[in-house]
Structures are given as C-alpha cells and as structure tokens.
Design an enzyme around this catalytic site. Structure first.
Site, PDB file in Angstrom:
ATOM      1  N   ASP A   1       4.725  -4.683   6.012  1.00 56.68           N
ATOM      2  CA  ASP A   1       5.047  -6.054   6.385  1.00 56.68           C
ATOM      3  C   ASP A   1       5.248  -6.962   5.180  1.00 56.68           C
ATOM      4  OD1 ASP A   1       5.087  -8.229   8.562  1.00 56.68           O
ATOM      5  OD2 ASP A   1       3.562  -8.959   7.191  1.00 56.68           O
TER       6      ASP A   1
ATOM      7  N   ASP B   1       2.641  -0.285  11.857  1.00 55.60           N
ATOM      8  CA  ASP B   1       2.640  -1.625  12.454  1.00 55.60           C
ATOM      9  C   ASP B   1       3.926  -2.415  12.233  1.00 55.60           C
ATOM     10  OD1 ASP B   1       2.330  -1.960   9.743  1.00 55.60           O
ATOM     11  OD2 ASP B   1       0.734  -3.448   9.886  1.00 55.60           O
TER      12      ASP B   1
ATOM     13  N   ARG C   1       0.748  -5.365  -5.915  1.00 57.15           N
ATOM     14  CA  ARG C   1       0.828  -6.628  -5.199  1.00 57.15           C
ATOM     15  C   ARG C   1       1.453  -7.667  -6.131  1.00 57.15           C
ATOM     16  NH1 ARG C   1      -0.309  -4.778  -0.090  1.00 57.15           N
ATOM     17  NH2 ARG C   1      -2.195  -3.500  -0.116  1.00 57.15           N
TER      18      ARG C   1
ATOM     19  N   GLY D   1       0.817  -1.208   0.000  1.00 61.79           N
ATOM     20  CA  GLY D   1       0.000   0.000   0.000  1.00 61.79           C
ATOM     21  C   GLY D   1       0.849   1.255   0.000  1.00 61.79           C
TER      22      GLY D   1
ATOM     23  N   ARG E   1      -6.434  -3.058   9.718  1.00 59.06           N
ATOM     24  CA  ARG E   1      -6.959  -4.426   9.815  1.00 59.06           C
ATOM     25  C   ARG E   1      -6.415  -5.155  11.037  1.00 59.06           C
ATOM     26  NH1 ARG E   1      -6.609  -4.460   4.051  1.00 59.06           N
ATOM     27  NH2 ARG E   1      -8.651  -4.734   3.088  1.00 59.06           N
TER      28      ARG E   1
ATOM     29  N   GLY F   1     -10.697  13.515  20.563  1.00 60.20           N
ATOM     30  CA  GLY F   1     -11.632  13.534  21.682  1.00 60.20           C
ATOM     31  C   GLY F   1     -12.773  12.552  21.562  1.00 60.20           C
TER      32      GLY F   1
ATOM     33  N   ASP G   1      -0.140   2.286   8.588  1.00 60.57           N
ATOM     34  CA  ASP G   1      -0.648   1.542   9.742  1.00 60.57           C
ATOM     35  C   ASP G   1       0.247   1.618  10.973  1.00 60.57           C
ATOM     36  OD1 ASP G   1      -2.977   0.664   8.482  1.00 60.57           O
ATOM     37  OD2 ASP G   1      -1.953  -1.047   7.585  1.00 60.57           O
TER      38      ASP G   1
ATOM     39  N   THR H   1       4.370   2.674   5.687  1.00 56.60           N
ATOM     40  CA  THR H   1       2.990   2.206   5.791  1.00 56.60           C
ATOM     41  C   THR H   1       2.223   3.111   6.737  1.00 56.60           C
ATOM     42  OG1 THR H   1       1.552   0.451   6.660  1.00 56.60           O
ATOM     43  CG2 THR H   1       3.781   0.527   7.517  1.00 56.60           C
TER      44      THR H   1
ATOM     45  N   ARG I   1     -26.098  14.156  17.180  1.00 54.80           N
ATOM     46  CA  ARG I   1     -26.020  12.781  16.727  1.00 54.80           C
ATOM     47  C   ARG I   1     -24.794  12.065  17.287  1.00 54.80           C
ATOM     48  NH1 ARG I   1     -27.276  14.202  10.403  1.00 54.80           N
ATOM     49  NH2 ARG I   1     -29.551  14.024  10.499  1.00 54.80           N
TER      50      ARG I   1
ATOM     51  N   ARG J   1      19.446  10.551  -3.980  1.00 50.02           N
ATOM     52  CA  ARG J   1      20.416  11.642  -3.843  1.00 50.02           C
ATOM     53  C   ARG J   1      21.567  11.300  -2.899  1.00 50.02           C
ATOM     54  NH1 ARG J   1      17.332  17.415  -4.874  1.00 50.02           N
ATOM     55  NH2 ARG J   1      16.544  16.789  -6.925  1.00 50.02           N
TER      56      ARG J   1
ATOM     57  N   MET K   1      -8.832   3.032   8.795  1.00 49.83           N
ATOM     58  CA  MET K   1      -8.025   1.886   8.374  1.00 49.83           C
ATOM     59  C   MET K   1      -7.292   1.260   9.566  1.00 49.83           C
ATOM     60  SD  MET K   1      -6.466   2.773   4.622  1.00 49.83           S
ATOM     61  CE  MET K   1      -7.488   2.483   3.171  1.00 49.83           C
TER      62      MET K   1
END
Length: 319
Positions: free
Chosen positions: A103, A129, A72, A11, A171, A185, A127, A125, A162, A25, A169
């Site tokens: 990963d 992670d 991919r 990604g 997973r 908050g 994420d 990434t 409401r 460079r 994102m």
C-alpha cells in the site's frame, strides 16, 4: 518508450526477485533498457540507479527478499521529495516506472502518476491486502511458512496437552491469520476485520475439553491484540496450560513457492506490457487466475475486504 525503471519498496516479500527478473527480461526482450533503483523511493531520491542487464537477474528467481533492497522513505511523502525523485528519473532518461510493493509503495506510485509520470504498480506484500487482485506476491510463501510453524507447534501442544496462542503478521489485514488458521485446523482465529469475545474463545475451549480434546491452537493477527494478552486473559478464567509463540519476521523470508514465482513472473511481465502500450497509472493483479489491471488511483480508494466465506467456514470446521 525506450527506457524504464524498476524498484521495490516497503516490506520485502518472497517473490519480489522473480518479479524484478520478469520486468528486466521482458523489457530487454522487447528492446527496452531497464534501470534498477536500489533502496526504494529513498534510493530514487538519492540517485541510486543502475542499468540492469540479463545477467543482473540471473539466479535470483529462487531467492527471498529483494536484490534491489528496500527502505522506508518519509521524504518521498512530501512534494519536495517527489520532485527530487522525478528529477532523478528524468536525469537518467527513464520514461516509465514499475513499482513492486504494498500500500505505501502504491501511494508513492500514485503521487508520481498524479504528476504525470507513468507508473505501474505490482502487488508485492505478504499481507495480501491490495485491492484489485485475489493474491499478492509473497502471500502464499508466508502462508506456508506460518502453516509449517503451526504444524510443528501442534506436535508440542499435543504432547504436553497445552493451548498455544500463535501471533502472526497482519496489522490491518487478517488474511495470513485466516488462511493459515483454516489450513492448520486452529480452534480460534482472531482477525482485525472482526471483533472478538473472550467469552466465546473460552467457551470454544471448554467445549473442546468436554469432548476429550487435550490441546488447542489460537491464531491471532498482530493488529487485533497481542498474543500474550490473550494468554493472560485465558489464565484468569481457565486452568488450561497456555503458551505463546510470536512468529515475527520469519514470515517475510524464505524461498518463494512455485505459486509466488509464477504469479510474480506474470505480473512483472504484464507491467512492462502496460508501459509499452503507454498505459501508465495502472496496477496489475490477478482475479480468477486471469491477469487484470486497474487505475491505481481507484485501487487506493477501495478498502481491503476479507473473504468472509472462509472466515465462516473456519468456525464451522473448528467445532
């Protein structure tokens, strides 16, 4: 080492272009030739490899995405695919490779490393992670993109009294949800690393309502449960007017923040230094604002860990 390659995989993440620029460079500054591999490991297998000059990376530091593009590649997960990639690297005289990605990208670099080809992984990434680094390239930009959306949604939530469930994102890692939830908050934050209870979510909303709170924000990492499911469950047991917002791929794009540009520049340059030192099979990172590098094989054995202090703080501050 006289000739190195660079690719981006998996990604895309804001700041990847800054990392590419730094690799190119830094290498040219020290007299190395640099070859850009387009479309990740797929491009490596198919020989989409071009020499890069200083001008190749001009005017890209501020751009999101990746000029080398990404794809991919299931074939590269096989020994045959890896052999094709190594053959292409040798064909072009490339002696070391910088892999910018997450990963899955590191898994590819690991495979090359195990077959004796020097690779250095650069964590790119949103994420956040990748073990061995406090921050990954793109996380800060994605975080600020989410936070901007939360702020805008809160305006509407407040005006119409409401409850909004916002899906972000993540997973397998809850960093985006956790950090944006604390900064925005949010009353409730759901992350993959911690189990959630609908009873607890409902109770928090009721407590807020009883003290006069007219709107609420719930942040959900996509790997936990779909935001629409949370909204449906709330409507079954409460009378709150609930809406859902799924932020999606907007989190991946945009101009990288100053933090991501500087981080990418530092990590990309350090990756080149490691290859020049003959130290392949490494993964660069930043810990307590100091550059570090670890064995890429060891990095992939470590589990990603969420910052539980931040998670606990978010509960305290959202009473």
């Amino acid at each position: 080492m006289k000739r190195i390659g660079v690719l981006t995989s998996g990604g895309d993440a804001p700041g990847m272009n800054a990392a590419i620029r730094a690799v190119v460079r830094k290498a040219i500054y020290h007299g190395l030739e640099v070859y850009g591999i387009k479309q990740g490991y797929n491009g490596l297998i198919n020989g989409k490899i071009e020499k890069m000059e200083l001008g190749s990376v001009g005017d890209i530091i501020q751009r999101g995405g990746t000029v080398l593009r990404s794809a991919r590649c299931e074939e590269f997960k096989t020994k045959e695919g890896q052999a094709k990639g190594i053959e292409q690297l040798k064909k072009h005289g490339i002696e070391g490779l910088v892999v910018i990605g997450g990963d899955g990208s590191y898994q590819g670099a690991k495979a090359l490393t195990e077959q004796g080809f020097p690779c250095v992984g650069v964590p790119g990434t949103i994420d956040n992670d990748i073990p061995g680094t406090d921050f990954t390239i793109g996380f800060d930009t994605a975080l600020n993109t989410v936070l901007d959306s939360i702020d805008k949604i809160r305006d509407t939530a407040s005006s119409h009294e409401r409850t909004f469930v916002i899906e972000v994102m993540g997973r397998h890692a809850g960093d985006i949800a956790l950090w944006s939830g604390l900064a925005g908050g949010a009353e409730t934050i759901l992350i993959p690393e911690e189990a959630y209870s609908m009873d607890e979510i409902t109770e928090r909303l009721k407590n807020g309502s009883e003290r006069g709170k007219k709107h609420s924000i719930i942040i959900v990492a996509e790997g936990v449960v779909k935001a629409h499911r949370i909204a449906e469950e709330l409507e079954k047991v409460t009378t709150y007017d609930t809406r859902v917002s799924v932020l999606g791929h907007v989190q991946r794009g945009g101009t990288p923040t100053a933090f991501d540009r500087v981080l990418a520049s530092r990590l990309g340059a350090r990756a080149v230094e490691l290859l020049m030192e003959g130290r392949g099979g490494r993964a660069v990172g930043i810990v307590k604002n100091e550059l570090v590098d670890d064995d890429i094989l060891e990095i992939l054995r470590r589990p990603h860990q969420i910052n539980m202090d931040i998670y606990k703080l978010s509960h305290v501050l959202s009473i």
